[in-house]
Design a protein around this motif. Structure first.
Motif: not given
Length: 248
Positions: A169-170, A165, A107
Motif C-alpha cells: 500500500r505505501t 500488505a 493499516d
C-alpha cells in the motif's frame, strides 16, 4: 527505486571487540529485507549502525536526507495498573487526530481496537498496535526488531502477511531482524545471513539452500518456506490444525 540507505565496508565493534566486518548493504524503497543469524552474529549491532545509534569502527552508512523511519520493537512493558486505551497510547507523547489513529489501526489490521485497554490485548493484538504506532509517522523505512518473538507460528505468519500488505500500500521499505526462521524468510524479497560477516545473501530459497546457512541452522527452513507459501496462497482462513500438520 530510491536508495534509502547504504552501508559500505562496515566494521562494527562492541566493548572493544569486533562483532561484524566487511558489510556492504543497499536498501531501496519497496524492498522487504530480513537479517538472520545466530546469537552474537552482529544482527543488533548492524541494526543500530544503520539507524545511526552505533558509530562504525570503519566504513560508513549513508542515509537518504530526512529519511522517515518507523520502528516496531519485540515488546514493550506497560504498567498493568495504568488505564490506557489503544487510542490514547497511539496519541502519546503528542495528541494524534482520531482519523490518523483509525487509519493506522486499519493499516495494521486491527481497526476495532481503539477503545480497548492496552493491558487486555493478546500478544498478536499488542504487536499490531505497535505496528500501528510505527505507521503513524508515514515511514519510508519500517524496521522490525524481533517483532514476532512472542507469537506462535500461525500468528507470526499472519503478522508478516500484514507487513507485506503495508509495503504494497505505501511502497515503504521493510527491514526485519529475527530469529523466527519458520516464516520470516519467506515474507522477504532478500535475506542476509550474518555470522560476524555476511556469510550468504539472496532470495529466501537461495539462502535456505546455501551451505553456510545450513551449517548454522540445518535444513528445516526449506519446509517452512513451503508452509508459508501454502498459507499465503490459502489466506488467513487456513485453520491452525492444518497449518501445524503441514509443518510436520
Amino acid at each position: 527505486m530510491t536508495t534509502l540507505l547504504e552501508a559500505r565496508d562496515l566494521v562494527l565493534a562492541y566493548q572493544g571487540k569486533t562483532v561484524l566486518r566487511d558489510v556492504n548493504l543497499t536498501l531501496a524503497s519497496g524492498e522487504i529485507v530480513t537479517i538472520v543469524g545466530p546469537n552474537g552474529s552482529g544482527k543488533s549491532s548492524l541494526l543500530r549502525a544503520l539507524i545511526g545509534a552505533l558509530a562504525p569502527l570503519r566504513g560508513a552508512v549513508t542515509r537518504k536526507p530526512g529519511l522517515r523511519v518507523g520502528y516496531v520493537p519485540q515488546n514493550l512493558v506497560i504498567d498493568p495498573t495504568l488505564p490506557l486505551t489503544v487510542a490514547r497510547f497511539l496519541g502519546l507523547p503528542q495528541r494524534i487526530g482520531r482519523s490518523a489513529v483509525r487509519t493506522a489501526l486499519q493499516d495494521a489490521g486491527v481497526p476495532d481496537l481503539g477503545g480497548q485497554q492496552m493491558v487486555s490485548l493478546s500478544g498478536g493484538q499488542f504487536q499490531r498496535v505497535l505496528l500501528a504506532r510505527a505507521l503513524l509517522s508515514d515511514p519510508e523505512l519500517l524496521i522490525l526488531d524481533e517483532a514476532t518473538q512472542s507469537l506462535d507460528q500461525p500468528g507470526a505468519a499472519s503478522f508478516y502477511r500484514q507487513i507485506e500488505a503495508v509495503r504494497a500500500r505505501t511502497g515503504c521499505a521493510v527491514l526485519m531482524v529475527s530469529h523466527d526462521l519458520h516464516v520470516v524468510m519467506a515474507a522477504s524479497d532478500r535475506v542476509l545471513c550474518l555470522n560476524g560477516h555476511i556469510c550468504c545473501e539472496g532470495t529466501p530459497e537461495v539462502v535456505a539452500s546455501a551451505p553456510e546457512y545450513r551449517a548454522l541452522f540445518g535444513t528445516g527452513t526449506q519446509g517452512a518456506l513451503a508452509l508459508y507459501r501454502h498459507q499465503h496462497q490459502h489466506g488467513p482462513e487456513c485453520d491452525h490444525d492444518h497449518v501445524h500438520e503441514a509443518a510436520e
